[in-house]
Write a protein that holds these residues in place. Sequence first.
Motif, short mmCIF file in Angstrom:
data_model
loop_
_atom_site.label_atom_id
_atom_site.label_comp_id
_atom_site.label_asym_id
_atom_site.label_seq_id
_atom_site.Cartn_x
_atom_site.Cartn_y
_atom_site.Cartn_z
N THR A 140 -9.34 17.93 0.25
CA THR A 140 -10.27 17.55 -0.81
C THR A 140 -11.25 16.48 -0.37
OG1 THR A 140 -8.66 15.94 -1.65
CG2 THR A 140 -8.64 18.13 -2.65
N TYR A 199 -15.24 17.00 -1.98
CA TYR A 199 -14.98 18.42 -1.83
C TYR A 199 -16.19 19.23 -2.26
CZ TYR A 199 -13.02 23.04 -2.92
OH TYR A 199 -12.79 24.39 -3.00
N ASN A 207 -2.84 21.42 -11.68
CA ASN A 207 -3.28 20.60 -10.56
C ASN A 207 -4.18 19.46 -11.04
OD1 ASN A 207 -2.92 23.55 -9.59
ND2 ASN A 207 -2.78 22.35 -7.71
N ILE A 208 -5.05 19.77 -12.00
CA ILE A 208 -5.91 18.73 -12.57
C ILE A 208 -5.07 17.63 -13.21
CG2 ILE A 208 -7.66 18.25 -14.33
CD1 ILE A 208 -8.71 21.11 -13.90
N ASP A 246 -1.85 16.88 -12.60
CA ASP A 246 -1.08 16.16 -11.59
C ASP A 246 -1.95 15.18 -10.81
OD1 ASP A 246 1.18 17.52 -12.37
OD2 ASP A 246 1.08 19.00 -10.75
N ASN A 247 -3.19 15.58 -10.51
CA ASN A 247 -4.10 14.72 -9.77
C ASN A 247 -4.47 13.47 -10.55
OD1 ASN A 247 -7.29 14.13 -9.08
ND2 ASN A 247 -6.08 14.63 -7.27
N ALA A 248 -4.45 13.57 -11.89
CA ALA A 248 -4.86 12.45 -12.75
C ALA A 248 -3.68 11.66 -13.30
CB ALA A 248 -5.71 12.98 -13.90
N ARG A 255 -0.93 8.96 -13.53
CA ARG A 255 -0.65 7.63 -13.01
C ARG A 255 0.39 6.96 -13.91
NH1 ARG A 255 -3.40 9.92 -10.00
NH2 ARG A 255 -5.23 9.24 -8.80
N TYR A 315 -13.28 13.31 -11.65
CA TYR A 315 -12.73 14.64 -11.49
C TYR A 315 -12.69 14.93 -10.00
CZ TYR A 315 -12.26 19.72 -11.92
OH TYR A 315 -11.83 21.03 -11.83
N PHE A 316 -11.51 14.74 -9.37
CA PHE A 316 -11.35 14.90 -7.93
C PHE A 316 -12.43 14.12 -7.17
CE2 PHE A 316 -9.12 18.48 -9.75
CZ PHE A 316 -7.93 18.48 -9.04
#
Length: 258
Positions: free
Chosen positions: A63, A109, A141-142, A144-146, A148, A219-220
């Motif tokens: 990414t 990315y 995935n979105i 999990d990536n965010a 905290r 967003y990523f």
Amino acid sequence: MKITVIGGTGLIGSRVVTQLRGSGAEVVSAARATGVNSYTGEGLEEALDGADVVVDVSNSSYTDEAAAREFFYASTLNLLTYGAAAGVGHHVALSVVGTDRLARAEGGYFQAKDAQERLIVESGRPYSLVHATQFFEFIRNIIDNASRGGIIRLADTRIQPMAADDVAAAVVEVALASPVNSTVEYGGPEIFDLADLATRELRFRRDEREVVADALGTYFGAWLGPDDLLPDPDARIAATRFHEWQVNSNTISPLSIS
């Protein structure tokens, strides 16, 4: 018609291969698992031999911009070069709605994807770019990536996602047609606030984690405006609604793109 699908064993690629074969096309599924590596060029000459169309639905696992850019640049340059030598008449690539906006928003990315698109456009080869919105299958995935500390902090933006089956149908529709030498956009039938969509998915799976729409969220890595993930008003709209997909996600249903 002979069509070579690069990334033909992945989430979208496997669906594209199945649908193309169902249409009567001769299809080569090309991926590292089948001895073809678009990044190194291994097996490309054989995979593209006699192909009328090459469909690139491969993706980088990286990414960050540098690694993703290296992958997309090398792979795309190989596909264009080997494709020209093989006489391929149509280069189709799957990308993301709003790639240029996301690239300007400093999403590494997406800067790599934008560079990939420019390489195709400037190649002089007949092409079609398929811009699709985010996949339903990608929502986890979105999230999990965010995540905290048990709280999901998402960019305060809107999203118009679509099912992977419908993304594949869009790619197939374009691959079987003549090159447009432009971009064709596709989106899902519903628009959601990203935080609301994430909440729906979590609650559907009985996950009670808190979801927060954060005005400072990314967003990523990309800083988004409220509509940066939405397609243009004239985008082609897929049929599958989010709740329908949630209920039937273990089945493959007929597709409809209008």
